[in-house]
Design a protein around this motif. Structure first.
Motif, mmCIF file in Angstrom:
data_model
loop_
_atom_site.group_PDB
_atom_site.id
_atom_site.type_symbol
_atom_site.label_atom_id
_atom_site.label_comp_id
_atom_site.label_asym_id
_atom_site.label_seq_id
_atom_site.Cartn_x
_atom_site.Cartn_y
_atom_site.Cartn_z
ATOM 1 N N PRO A 79 -23.328 -6.395 -12.672
ATOM 2 C CA PRO A 79 -22.609 -7.462 -12.598
ATOM 3 C C PRO A 79 -21.696 -7.230 -11.097
ATOM 4 O O PRO A 79 -22.270 -5.783 -10.049
ATOM 5 N N GLN A 80 -21.658 -8.342 -10.203
ATOM 6 C CA GLN A 80 -21.244 -7.905 -8.676
ATOM 7 C C GLN A 80 -20.032 -7.192 -8.261
ATOM 8 O O GLN A 80 -19.005 -6.868 -8.792
ATOM 9 N N GLN A 102 -39.433 -16.665 -15.637
ATOM 10 C CA GLN A 102 -38.755 -15.869 -15.238
ATOM 11 C C GLN A 102 -37.597 -15.120 -16.354
ATOM 12 O O GLN A 102 -37.907 -16.110 -17.345
ATOM 13 N N PRO A 103 -37.364 -14.072 -15.760
ATOM 14 C CA PRO A 103 -36.545 -13.838 -16.940
ATOM 15 C C PRO A 103 -35.402 -14.743 -17.776
ATOM 16 O O PRO A 103 -34.417 -15.165 -16.844
ATOM 17 N N LEU A 104 -34.944 -15.127 -19.025
ATOM 18 C CA LEU A 104 -33.342 -15.870 -18.905
ATOM 19 C C LEU A 104 -33.021 -15.272 -18.915
ATOM 20 O O LEU A 104 -31.693 -15.632 -19.464
ATOM 21 N N VAL A 105 -32.468 -13.767 -19.442
ATOM 22 C CA VAL A 105 -31.349 -12.777 -19.753
ATOM 23 C C VAL A 105 -31.531 -12.518 -18.391
ATOM 24 O O VAL A 105 -31.846 -11.751 -17.641
ATOM 25 N N ASP A 106 -29.993 -12.117 -17.611
ATOM 26 C CA ASP A 106 -29.353 -11.695 -16.575
ATOM 27 C C ASP A 106 -29.368 -10.323 -16.358
ATOM 28 O O ASP A 106 -28.305 -10.215 -17.230
ATOM 29 N N THR A 107 -30.293 -8.985 -16.704
ATOM 30 C CA THR A 107 -30.111 -7.853 -16.910
ATOM 31 C C THR A 107 -29.498 -7.034 -15.675
ATOM 32 O O THR A 107 -29.735 -6.366 -15.460
ATOM 33 N N HIS A 108 -29.413 -7.432 -14.558
ATOM 34 C CA HIS A 108 -28.510 -6.856 -13.312
ATOM 35 C C HIS A 108 -26.710 -6.282 -13.709
ATOM 36 O O HIS A 108 -26.340 -7.616 -14.396
#
Length: 154
Positions: free
Chosen positions: A43-44, A35-41
């Motif tokens: 923001p909420q 799984q990717p370690l960097v959150d590329t989504h």
């Protein structure tokens, strides 16, 4: 120059080859399932930051007041159209004061005092005259001092 003979496979035996291939396959599975370690989504987004509930409520109240005023105006225009603009020219409104009773009582009191005052002045006998005060040398004295001086002299 002769070179030493090279083996076609880097493994010395088949057991080593199997062990290496198994560990390589395990590695490939881990890489595929990683799984990717960097959150590329993005923001909420919170609705209370964008949806101003109080502002919407105030706008709705303002519009309801405007609608009510428009309805009243429409009724007035409709009644004017029914009567063809004829008016009777009468104003049946009476001015009412919350302070009326108090004002009337104060007026009666002042009128009563005004009636009594001339009678009191007629009954009053002049006790002191300016000539008398000048003759006695009472210049610059208060009326109380003058009275005490006169009482002493008489």
């Amino acid at each position: 120059m002769h070179r030493a003979p090279q083996m076609t496979t880097p493994w010395a035996s088949r057991d080593l080859q199997r062990a290496w291939e198994k560990s390589y396959q395990d590695h490939r599975k881990k890489v595929q399932n990683a799984q990717p370690l960097v959150d590329t989504h993005p923001p909420q987004t919170y609705s209370h930051l964008y949806l101003k509930v109080k502002k919407l409520k105030m706008e709705e109240e303002r519009l309801s007041i405007i609608d009510k005023d428009n309805c009243l105006l429409l009724q007035r225009v409709a009644s004017a159209m029914k009567t063809r603009g004829q008016t009777d020219g009468q104003n049946n409104l009476t001015q009412r004061s919350l302070n009326r009773k108090t004002r009337e009582q104060a007026l009666k009191k002042v009128q009563k005092q005004s009636k009594v005052l001339p009678e009191r002045l007629k009954r009053r006998v002049l006790v002191w005259s300016t000539e008398m005060a000048e003759g006695l040398g009472c210049h610059g004295q208060t009326s109380l001092q003058m009275r005490t001086d006169l009482e002493k002299r008489s």
